[in-house]
Design a protein around this motif. Structure first.
Motif, PDB file in Angstrom:
ATOM      1  N   LEU A 189       0.830  -1.202   0.000  1.00  0.00           N
ATOM      2  CA  LEU A 189       0.000   0.000   0.000  1.00  0.00           C
ATOM      3  C   LEU A 189       0.868   1.257   0.000  1.00  0.00           C
ATOM      4  N   ILE A 190       1.932   1.268   0.815  1.00  0.00           N
ATOM      5  CA  ILE A 190       2.849   2.416   0.848  1.00  0.00           C
ATOM      6  C   ILE A 190       3.470   2.624  -0.520  1.00  0.00           C
ATOM      7  N   THR A 191       3.946   1.540  -1.138  1.00  0.00           N
ATOM      8  CA  THR A 191       4.584   1.645  -2.453  1.00  0.00           C
ATOM      9  C   THR A 191       3.595   2.159  -3.494  1.00  0.00           C
ATOM     10  N   SER A 192       2.372   1.621  -3.498  1.00  0.00           N
ATOM     11  CA  SER A 192       1.373   2.029  -4.481  1.00  0.00           C
ATOM     12  C   SER A 192       0.981   3.500  -4.312  1.00  0.00           C
ATOM     13  N   LEU A 193       0.777   3.933  -3.066  1.00  0.00           N
ATOM     14  CA  LEU A 193       0.392   5.328  -2.823  1.00  0.00           C
ATOM     15  C   LEU A 193       1.534   6.272  -3.167  1.00  0.00           C
ATOM     16  N   SER A 194       2.785   5.867  -2.915  1.00  0.00           N
ATOM     17  CA  SER A 194       3.940   6.693  -3.275  1.00  0.00           C
ATOM     18  C   SER A 194       3.997   6.889  -4.784  1.00  0.00           C
ATOM     19  N   GLU A 195       3.764   5.810  -5.541  1.00  0.00           N
ATOM     20  CA  GLU A 195       3.736   5.934  -6.996  1.00  0.00           C
ATOM     21  C   GLU A 195       2.583   6.809  -7.454  1.00  0.00           C
ATOM     22  N   GLN A 196       1.444   6.705  -6.780  1.00  0.00           N
ATOM     23  CA  GLN A 196       0.297   7.547  -7.129  1.00  0.00           C
ATOM     24  C   GLN A 196       0.632   9.028  -6.975  1.00  0.00           C
ATOM     25  N   LEU A 197       1.476   9.351  -5.994  1.00  0.00           N
ATOM     26  CA  LEU A 197       1.886  10.743  -5.742  1.00  0.00           C
ATOM     27  C   LEU A 197       3.127  11.131  -6.535  1.00  0.00           C
ATOM     28  N   ASP A 198       3.603  10.241  -7.448  1.00  0.00           N
ATOM     29  CA  ASP A 198       4.844  10.477  -8.198  1.00  0.00           C
ATOM     30  C   ASP A 198       6.013  10.714  -7.249  1.00  0.00           C
ATOM     31  N   GLY A 199       5.974  10.084  -6.063  1.00  0.00           N
ATOM     32  CA  GLY A 199       6.976  10.328  -5.035  1.00  0.00           C
ATOM     33  C   GLY A 199       8.142   9.363  -5.116  1.00  0.00           C
ATOM     34  N   THR A 200       9.230   9.777  -4.473  1.00  0.00           N
ATOM     35  CA  THR A 200      10.435   8.950  -4.355  1.00  0.00           C
ATOM     36  C   THR A 200      10.582   8.538  -2.903  1.00  0.00           C
ATOM     37  N   LEU A 201      10.500   7.220  -2.632  1.00  0.00           N
ATOM     38  CA  LEU A 201      10.538   6.696  -1.272  1.00  0.00           C
ATOM     39  C   LEU A 201      11.943   6.215  -0.944  1.00  0.00           C
ATOM     40  N   GLU A 202      12.442   6.603   0.223  1.00  0.00           N
ATOM     41  CA  GLU A 202      13.800   6.235   0.634  1.00  0.00           C
ATOM     42  C   GLU A 202      13.751   5.750   2.083  1.00  0.00           C
ATOM     43  N   LEU A 203      14.493   4.693   2.400  1.00  0.00           N
ATOM     44  CA  LEU A 203      14.607   4.186   3.759  1.00  0.00           C
ATOM     45  C   LEU A 203      16.059   4.302   4.201  1.00  0.00           C
ATOM     46  N   VAL A 204      16.260   4.878   5.395  1.00  0.00           N
ATOM     47  CA  VAL A 204      17.610   5.059   5.939  1.00  0.00           C
ATOM     48  C   VAL A 204      17.642   4.471   7.341  1.00  0.00           C
ATOM     49  N   LYS A 205      18.616   3.640   7.624  1.00  0.00           N
ATOM     50  CA  LYS A 205      18.820   3.102   8.976  1.00  0.00           C
ATOM     51  C   LYS A 205      19.682   4.107   9.735  1.00  0.00           C
ATOM     52  N   GLN A 206      19.031   4.962  10.519  1.00  0.00           N
ATOM     53  CA  GLN A 206      19.710   6.091  11.168  1.00  0.00           C
ATOM     54  C   GLN A 206      19.067   6.327  12.541  1.00  0.00           C
ATOM     55  N   ASP A 207      19.760   5.864  13.597  1.00  0.00           N
ATOM     56  CA  ASP A 207      19.198   5.953  14.957  1.00  0.00           C
ATOM     57  C   ASP A 207      17.793   5.356  14.994  1.00  0.00           C
ATOM     58  N   GLY A 208      17.633   4.229  14.324  1.00  0.00           N
ATOM     59  CA  GLY A 208      16.326   3.613  14.179  1.00  0.00           C
ATOM     60  C   GLY A 208      16.011   3.488  12.700  1.00  0.00           C
ATOM     61  N   THR A 209      14.786   3.750  12.324  1.00  0.00           N
ATOM     62  CA  THR A 209      14.377   3.682  10.918  1.00  0.00           C
ATOM     63  C   THR A 209      13.816   5.032  10.500  1.00  0.00           C
ATOM     64  N   LEU A 210      14.334   5.563   9.386  1.00  0.00           N
ATOM     65  CA  LEU A 210      13.865   6.833   8.840  1.00  0.00           C
ATOM     66  C   LEU A 210      13.299   6.574   7.448  1.00  0.00           C
ATOM     67  N   PHE A 211      11.989   6.812   7.276  1.00  0.00           N
ATOM     68  CA  PHE A 211      11.357   6.765   5.969  1.00  0.00           C
ATOM     69  C   PHE A 211      11.241   8.192   5.452  1.00  0.00           C
ATOM     70  N   ARG A 212      11.673   8.385   4.197  1.00  0.00           N
ATOM     71  CA  ARG A 212      11.633   9.729   3.607  1.00  0.00           C
ATOM     72  C   ARG A 212      10.952   9.624   2.245  1.00  0.00           C
ATOM     73  N   LEU A 213       9.905  10.405   2.052  1.00  0.00           N
ATOM     74  CA  LEU A 213       9.157  10.421   0.795  1.00  0.00           C
ATOM     75  C   LEU A 213       9.153  11.843   0.254  1.00  0.00           C
ATOM     76  N   HIS A 214       9.683  12.012  -0.977  1.00  0.00           N
ATOM     77  CA  HIS A 214       9.696  13.330  -1.613  1.00  0.00           C
ATOM     78  C   HIS A 214       8.672  13.370  -2.734  1.00  0.00           C
ATOM     79  N   ILE A 215       7.801  14.368  -2.700  1.00  0.00           N
ATOM     80  CA  ILE A 215       6.775  14.569  -3.731  1.00  0.00           C
ATOM     81  C   ILE A 215       7.125  15.837  -4.500  1.00  0.00           C
ATOM     82  N   PRO A 216       7.305  15.753  -5.826  1.00  0.00           N
ATOM     83  CA  PRO A 216       7.762  16.923  -6.595  1.00  0.00           C
ATOM     84  C   PRO A 216       6.707  18.025  -6.679  1.00  0.00           C
ATOM     85  N   GLU A 217       7.200  19.217  -6.975  1.00  0.00           N
ATOM     86  CA  GLU A 217       6.328  20.390  -7.073  1.00  0.00           C
ATOM     87  C   GLU A 217       5.289  20.220  -8.175  1.00  0.00           C
ATOM     88  N   ALA A 218       5.690  19.576  -9.297  1.00  0.00           N
ATOM     89  CA  ALA A 218       4.758  19.407 -10.409  1.00  0.00           C
ATOM     90  C   ALA A 218       3.526  18.616  -9.979  1.00  0.00           C
TER      91      ALA A 218
END
Length: 451
Positions: A416-445
Motif C-alpha cells: 500500500l505504501i509503495t502504491s500510494l507513493s507511486e500515485q503521488l509520483d513520489g520517491t521513497l527512501e529508507l535510511v537506517k539512522q538511529d532507528g528507521t527513517l522513511f523519507r518520501l519526496h513529492i515533486p512540485e509538479a
C-alpha cells in the motif's frame, strides 16, 4: 437473497434480511424495518444464537425508539443490557448506554438517562471506541436532559462540548472529485457569462457616448445601460448564492462521508470482537485504523469553510495521537515530535499521504519499541522544490535491502505504501539512522496538478 434461497442457505438469508432491515431504517421506512427485524430475532432465538439475537434485538429497540414507542424500546434495551452484562460484552453495554437515554428522556426518566450517559462517556474514555463520536452524541443527549430540567446554562455547556467533540471515514475520493470538477465548471461558466456581459456593457457604453444626438437618445441609452447593470448584479448575486450552496453541499457530503466511515469503523470493531484467530483480529483492526485515518480527513473538511484543503499539522497530530492511544502508549512516556512546515495541502495529496503515515506509524508502534526504554517518533513535513515527508523511530532499524524486497508474499501495508507513493509520483527512501527513517519526496509538479 434469491441465490441464498435457491441454495437453501438459511443463515445467509437471515444475514441479508438483517441488511435489508438496516437499509429500510436508513430510508426512514421503520415499519418495514421492524417487520424484517422481527424475522431475524425469531430465527436466531430458535437457533439459540444469542449473540446474533441480542444484536438484532438492539437494532429493533432503536427502530421502536424512532417510531416513538418508548416503553417498548426501553424494555428491549434493558434486555440487551442484561445480556451484555452477563456475557461481559463491554462493546454492547457501551452502545446500550448511548441509545437507551433517548427512550428514557421521552418518558421523563431524566436522572436514570443522565446516569447512563455518564456510563457511556466513561466507556468511550476507557476503551477509546469511537471516542469523539460517542462524546458528540452523548453530549447532545445531556443537552436535552438539562433543557428539560430548565437548567439552560448547563445545557449550553454540553452544547459547546458537543460542538468541540466532532470526530473523524469511507473512500469517496472519486465522488468528491466529480463534485469538485462540477463546482469548478459551473463557477467558470458563470464567470465567462459575467465577462461576456461586462464586454457587452462596455461596448454599449461606448456606443451611447459615440451616438448621443440628444437628451432623449441619451436618456434611452442610459436606461438600457441601467437595465444591463441590474442584470449583471442579479447574475453576480445568483452566482454567489450558488457558490455558497455548493460549499454547503460539499461540507454536507464530507459530513456524511465521515458518518459512513464511522459506521464502517464500528462494523470492523464489532467484527473483530467476533473473531477468534488473533491474526484475523489484528488484520481487521489495522483495516479499522486505515478507515479512521481517512475519516479524520473528512472531519477536517466539513468543519471548515475550506472544502478542498487540509491542515496537515492538526491532521497528523490527531492521527499520531489516535494511533498512540490505540497501541497503549502514554503521552508522558512517549516522545512525539510533529514538525510541519507545509501547513495546507490539497485533499488529493493529503488523503494518500495520511494513509502512508498511518502505515508507517502503525509499523513503528507494532515492531520498533519492544526493546526501547523511551520510545520516540518524529513526523516531519518540509517544503522545498515540492514537499518531503519524514517518519522516524528510535527502534533497532530496518535494512533497506529487506524493505525493498517486494513480492506476492509482501505485507499489504508495504504494498500500500509503495502504491500510494507511486500515485503521488513520489520517491521513497529508507535510511537506517538511529532507528528507521522513511523519507518520501513529492515533486512540485505533482502538487500543482492537485491544486
Amino acid at each position: 437473497m434469491t441465490l441464498a434461497e435457491q441454495t437453501g442457505n438459511t443463515d445467509l438469508v437471515m444475514q441479508l434480511t438483517d441488511a435489508l432491515a438496516t437499509l429500510a431504517a436508513k430510508g426512514n421506512n421503520h415499519q418495514q424495518a421492524l417487520a424484517l427485524q422481527q424475522q431475524t430475532t425469531d430465527y436466531y432465538k430458535r437457533r439459540n444464537n444469542w449473540d446474533m439475537y441480542f444484536g438484532c434485538l438492539f437494532n429493533m429497540a432503536i427502530t421502536y425508539k424512532n417510531l416513538g414507542h418508548y416503553p417498548q424500546a426501553e424494555a428491549m434495551f434493558r434486555e440487551v443490557l442484561g445480556y451484555a452484562e452477563r456475557s461481559h460484552d463491554e462493546y454492547m453495554k457501551g452502545y446500550v448506554c448511548i441509545n437507551l437515554p433517548n427512550a428514557l428522556i421521552a418518558q421523563g426518566k431524566l436522572d436514570e438517562a443522565e446516569a447512563l450517559c455518564r456510563r457511556a462517556l466513561a466507556w468511550a474514555e476507557k476503551t477509546g471506541t469511537e471516542k469523539y463520536s460517542v462524546q458528540e452524541e452523548v453530549y447532545g443527549t445531556l443537552t436535552q436532559i438539562y433543557e428539560k430540567r430548565g437548567n439552560y446554562q448547563q445545557a449550553l455547556t454540553y452544547t459547546k462540548r458537543q460542538a468541540a467533540s466532532h470526530d473523524s471515514v469511507f473512500n469517496a475520493t472519486k465522488n468528491r472529485q466529480l463534485a469538485e470538477v462540477e463546482t469548478r465548471y459551473q463557477i467558470q461558466e458563470k464567470e465567462a457569462r459575467i465577462q461576456a456581459l461586462d464586454e457587452t456593457n462596455r461596448q454599449k457604453t461606448r456606443l451611447i457616448w459615440a451616438s448621443a444626438s440628444g437628451l432623449i437618445v441619451v436618456t434611452l441609452l442610459l436606461g438600457t445601460l441601467f437595465w444591463l447593470y441590474q442584470n449583471i448584479r442579479q447574475s453576480r448575486a445568483k452566482i454567489q448564492q450558488q457558490a455558497e450552496q455548493l460549499t454547503l453541499a460539499m461540507r454536507e457530503l464530507h459530513h456524511r462521508v465521515k458518518n459512513n466511515l464511522a459506521i464502517v469503523s464500528s462494523l470492523l470493531k464489532l467484527q473483530s470482537n467476533r473473531l477468534e484467530d488473533e491474526k484475523a483480529v489484528q488484520a481487521v483492526r489495522v483495516g479499522q485504523q486505515r478507515v479512521e485515518a481517512m475519516s479524520l480527513i473528512h472531519q477536517r473538511l466539513y468543519r471548515t469553510d475550506r472544502v478542498a484543503t487540509v491542515n496537515m499539522r492538526e491532521y497528523l497530530t490527531d492521527l499520531a495521537s489516535s494511533l498512540m492511544m490505540a497501541y497503549g502508549f502514554q503521552t508522558d512516556e512517549f516522545d512525539l515530535q510533529i514538525d510541519i512546515q507545509e501547513e495546507e495541502l490539497d485533499v488529493d495529496v493529503a488523503m494518500p499521504l495520511g494513509l502512508i503515515v498511518n502505515e508507517l506509524v502503525t509499523n513503528a508502534f507494532k515492531y520498533a519499541y519492544a526493546t526501547v526504554q523511551r520510545p520516540r517518533l518524529r513526523i516531519g513535513l518540509r517544503n522545498g522544490n515540492g514537499i518531503t515527508l519524514e517518519v522516524q523511530d528510535n527502534g533497532p532499524g530496518i535494512e533497506a535491502a529487506d524493505w525493498q524486497q517486494l513480492g506476492p508474499r509482501s505485507s499489504f501495508g508495504k504494498r500500500l505504501i509503495t502504491s500510494l507513493s507511486e500515485q503521488l509520483d513520489g520517491t521513497l527512501e529508507l535510511v537506517k539512522q538511529d532507528g528507521t527513517l522513511f523519507r518520501l519526496h513529492i515533486p512540485e509538479a505533482r502538487l500543482r496538478m492537485a491544486a
